[in-house]
Write a protein that holds these residues in place. Structure first.
Motif, short mmCIF file in Angstrom:
data_model
loop_
_atom_site.label_atom_id
_atom_site.label_comp_id
_atom_site.label_asym_id
_atom_site.label_seq_id
_atom_site.Cartn_x
_atom_site.Cartn_y
_atom_site.Cartn_z
N GLY A 88 0.79 -1.22 0.00
CA GLY A 88 0.00 0.00 0.00
C GLY A 88 0.82 1.27 0.00
N GLU A 145 -0.41 3.36 -2.78
CA GLU A 145 -1.87 3.44 -2.91
C GLU A 145 -2.31 4.89 -2.99
OE1 GLU A 145 -5.76 1.20 -0.99
OE2 GLU A 145 -3.87 1.30 0.10
N GLU A 158 0.83 -7.08 -3.57
CA GLU A 158 0.43 -5.85 -2.89
C GLU A 158 1.45 -4.73 -3.06
OE1 GLU A 158 -2.42 -5.31 -1.22
OE2 GLU A 158 -3.10 -7.27 -1.91
N ARG A 202 0.16 -2.28 -5.63
CA ARG A 202 -1.26 -1.95 -5.54
C ARG A 202 -1.46 -0.44 -5.67
NH1 ARG A 202 -3.74 -3.68 -0.06
NH2 ARG A 202 -2.86 -1.68 0.59
N GLU A 247 -2.25 0.83 -11.19
CA GLU A 247 -2.87 0.23 -12.36
C GLU A 247 -2.67 1.04 -13.63
OE1 GLU A 247 -4.31 0.59 -9.46
OE2 GLU A 247 -4.54 -1.49 -8.77
#
Length: 541
Positions: free
Chosen positions: A213, A216, A237, A240, A243
């Motif tokens: 994260g 994130e 992860e 993450r 994208e």
């Protein structure tokens, strides 16, 4: 009256301005463009006698140790470059009068600390360069006043840890350099305020691993660089929130295998650098899921030995493949580059490749091909490549393919070697003999196979030839058996005067007279005789 006063003021101020404006030695002053550049001089302090209206001031490679209050005379500045000096620090609120400053370059100095008041007043600043200093910590809100900052360079400092709120307030930041520091951990909320961040450079740190994260919320991030960060493992992860990323550099780490699953979620990735890791093989489908990948760089992997067939089969949009300086890479399986309709550039420089098969690449669509600095064995197996190089210009002087073996061709360009020197004339006759031998062996095998099949299927062949041929064959056999039976059934052993030879002669050659004495008459038509009823003479026993 007012006009007279104005003229007097102009007359008094004009000589004062001309006296104040002064261009130091080794400086170039342009009063039209309002630019002043002082390069490689011996200035110890900021000059105070420059034109106060200047907008661009560059004083590089000097010996300035401090920014004093003389900077306040130049409140029209839009760009200030004091890089490569000896600045030990930046006084608080020293730039409070530079309301129009857009770029501030303080890189490659000796600045040790900065605070949340160091850059007070620079509300319009877009670029801040602090690279190559000795900053060791970032306090909370240290850049909070730079609300319009777009690029921040903190690379090559001594930062060990990031404060969770170190970048609060930088809502417009798009480029952040934190590479070449001593950062060992990234607090999860550190990058969350950077909603517009597009490029993040974290390479050459001591991360070991990236906390889940950590990225994130960075939905606008397009480029991430974590090369040389001592990464041993990455998880699903780890990336993450990335994208939308387009470029990823995870080279120069300690990954033991290609993280296929961990990278598969980066659907929009277009460029990947993954060299200088510890994996030994690029397996089939190694980069599955990266359907938009256009360029991949696998260079400097010291343990890489083999590329399996179908290694890039899932990356049909690839146009550039760089596989260079892998000192143990000697095996590239046939089909390793298959299924790449858009491939144009293939760099295989400085590996351990000794030969290349013609089926390896779609040569007609290549624009650049580099096989230089490989221990190539130049023999007749590379004649096709020699012909290709002479027909098309897919190599340059820097990427010229040079032979290493055999010794007589060492250092020679492959395209300049004749087929005879490659040894092709020696194998011409042997090749023809091999072809003739192969034809003879194939013919013999075909004949043998036909005979065996015919023998195994003889009953079916009889049926296929038709019932007439079968009945005719049976009729001939029955007639032969009947004739043989008659010749023995009708013999009467109790008639001593019965001549068997004459009987058969009369039966078989009735139309022609037989030689010898006249035989006795034939038995009547209704004659019934069974051999079992005939008594056996004693003499016969």
């Amino acid at each position: 009256m007012k006009q007279v006063i104005l003229c007097v003021l102009v007359a008094l101020v004009a000589p004062l301005v001309s006296a104040v404006s002064f261009c130091p030695n080794r400086c170039v002053c342009d009063d039209v463009k309002l630019h002043v550049t002082c390069g490689e001089g011996e200035l110890d302090v900021l000059p105070i006698a420059l034109n106060p209206a200047i907008q661009r001031l560059v004083i590089k490679f000097n010996r300035i140790k401090a920014i004093d209050s003389s900077i306040q005379f130049y409140n029209e500045l839009t760009m200030l470059d004091l890089s490569y000096n000896h600045l030990l620090g930046v006084p608080e609120k020293i730039f409070m009068y530079q309301k129009r400053l857009l770029q501030l370059h303080l890189n490659n100095n000796k600045i040790g600390t900065i605070s949340n008041k160091t850059f007070h007043g620079l509300e319009e600043l877009r670029v801040l360069n602090l690279r190559g200093n000795f900053i060791n910590e970032l306090n909370a809100g240290v850049f909070k006043s730079l609300i319009k900052l777009e690029e921040l360079n903190l690379g090559q400092n001594c930062i060990e840890m990031l404060h969770p709120e170190a970048f609060s307030g930088l809502t417009s930041l798009r480029i952040l350099h934190l590479d070449d520091n001593a950062i060992n951990m990234i607090p999860t909320p550190s990058f969350r305020p950077l909603l517009m961040l597009a490029e993040l450079f974290l390479g050459t740190n001591n991360l070991n691993q990236i906390q889940p994260g950590a990225f994130e919320g960075l939905s606008e991030l397009r480029r991430l660089d974590v090369r040389g960060s001592m990464l041993v493992n990455v998880t699903f992860e780890t990336f993450r929130g990335l994208e939308n990323i387009r470029s990823l550099d995870i080279s120069d780490n300690h990954l033991l295998k290609v993280p296929t699953v961990q990278l598969s979620g980066l659907k929009r990735l277009e460029e990947l650098k993954i060299g200088q890791n510890d994996f030994e093989v690029i397996p089939e489908g190694a980069f599955y899921g990266l359907f938009n990948l256009r360029k991949i760089d696998i260079s400097g992997a010291l343990n890489l030995r083999r590329l399996q067939a179908g290694a890039f089969s899932a990356n049909t949009n690839l146009d550039t493949i760089v596989i260079a300086s892998n000192k143990q890479l000697a095996e590239i399986e046939e089909g390793a580059f298959s299924g790449l309709p858009h491939i144009e550039n293939v760099i295989l420089r400085d590996n351990a490749i000794r030969t290349v098969r013609e089926e390896l690449l779609p040569w007609k669509q290549l624009r650049n091909f580099d096989l230089s600095e490989n221990p190539l064995v130049c023999n007749c197996h590379l004649q096709w490549l020699r012909n290709l190089l002479r027909q098309r210009s897919i190599e340059t002087e820097q990427s010229q393919i040079i032979c290493e073996y055999p010794e007589r061709l060492n250092g020679e360009a492959l395209r300049e070697i004749s087929p005879e020197l490659l040894g092709c004339h020696q194998t011409h006759q042997s090749r023809e003999r091999a072809v003739v031998g192969a034809v003879l062996v194939a013919s013999a095998a075909s004949v043998t196979t036909f005979v065996l099949v015919a023998y195994r299927l003889r009953h079916r062949l009889i049926d296929i030839l038709g019932p007439n041929w079968h009945n005719k064959r049976n009729t001939l056999k029955e007639e032969k058996d009947l004739e043989f039976g008659k010749s023995f059934e009708e013999v009467e052993y109790h008639q001593p005067n019965f001549n068997i030879y004459s009987y058969h002669c009369q039966q078989a050659f009735a139309q022609y007279p037989c030689s010898g004495p006249t035989p006795p008459p034939l038995p009547p038509a209704n004659y019934q005789h069974h051999i079992y009823e005939t008594p056996i003479p004693v003499s016969d026993l």
